[in-house]
Design an enzyme around this catalytic site. Structure first.
Site, short mmCIF file in Angstrom:
data_model
loop_
_atom_site.label_atom_id
_atom_site.label_comp_id
_atom_site.label_asym_id
_atom_site.label_seq_id
_atom_site.Cartn_x
_atom_site.Cartn_y
_atom_site.Cartn_z
N CYS A 125 4.54 6.02 -3.67
CA CYS A 125 5.64 6.25 -2.73
C CYS A 125 6.93 5.69 -3.30
O CYS A 125 7.50 6.27 -4.22
CB CYS A 125 5.32 5.66 -1.36
SG CYS A 125 4.54 4.04 -1.40
N SER A 126 7.42 4.59 -2.78
CA SER A 126 8.71 4.08 -3.26
C SER A 126 8.80 2.57 -3.13
O SER A 126 9.87 2.04 -2.85
CB SER A 126 9.84 4.73 -2.45
OG SER A 126 9.65 4.47 -1.08
N CYS A 127 7.68 1.87 -3.33
CA CYS A 127 7.69 0.41 -3.20
C CYS A 127 8.67 -0.18 -4.22
O CYS A 127 8.73 0.25 -5.37
CB CYS A 127 6.29 -0.15 -3.42
SG CYS A 127 5.13 0.48 -2.18
N CYS A 149 6.77 3.43 -8.61
CA CYS A 149 5.74 3.40 -7.58
C CYS A 149 5.20 4.81 -7.53
O CYS A 149 5.86 5.71 -7.03
CB CYS A 149 6.29 3.00 -6.21
SG CYS A 149 5.00 3.11 -4.94
CO CO Z 1 5.21 2.62 -2.87
#
Ligand code: CO
Length: 184
Positions: free
Chosen positions: A95-97, A92
């Site tokens: 971000c951190s999906c 991602c």
């Molecule tokens: Co994300």
């Protein structure tokens, strides 16, 4: 960080905004019920049941729900299959999906800026550093997750595992294999 979390929790409980029992239930849920073992069971089922695999690749959420894995941060999951010609790598960049229902919470490195940028710039280099380099004849496809779409890699079933049960196969599958940084 632990102290800050504790302070925040104490304050929220003190003000009556959250119930400590509810917090315990949430933590227990993510520690014991959600995690990469769920994803591993999905992979093992796909390896042993061609009809399930076809459903999984066509509509991941519906197929994954057959095994009982549903929930937030996985509203639209897409399964991408590794083949002899293609390795898939999930990142991602923003971000951190991450697909929580099948993989749980993302590892720290998945959220790090170096991984998020290098997975796109040099996916072969990143995969090699994780220990399973990809041959030059194999294409690497990078999938950039978003809040809307979360990807799960379906690793290749290892050769010589025809006699193994679904449960034993599931134990071979790792979190990193389902992110794509490892081959299995
Ligand atoms: Co994300």
């Amino acid at each position: 960080m632990a102290l800050r979390v504790k302070a925040l929790e104490s304050l929220l409980v003190e003000k009556g905004l959250v119930d400590p029992a509810a917090l315990d239930a949430i933590v227990d849920h993510f520690e014991t019920k959600v995690g990469p073992r769920n994803g591993a069971r999905v992979v093992a089922r796909a390896w042993t049941d061609p009809a399930f695999k076809a459903r999984l690749l066509a509509d991941a959420n519906a197929a994954i729900a057959e095994l009982g894995y549903t929930g937030g941060q996985g509203d639209h999951m897409v399964v991408v299959e590794n083949t002899a010609q293609r390795r898939n790598l999930v990142v991602c960049t923003l971000c951190s999906c991450y697909p929580w229902p099948v993989l749980g919470l993302p590892p720290v490195w998945y959220k790090s800026a170096p991984y998020r940028s290098r997975a796109v710039i040099d996916p072969r280099g990143v995969i090699a550093e994780f220990g399973t380099p990809v041959g030059n004849d194999v294409e690497v496809q990078v999938w950039d997750s978003t809040a809307e779409i979360r990807y799960l890699v379906l690793p290749q079933r290892p050769a010589g595992t025809d006699a193994l049960s679904e449960e034993v196969l599931a134990a071979l599958v790792t979190r990193d294999g389902m992110i794509g940084t490892a081959s299995l």
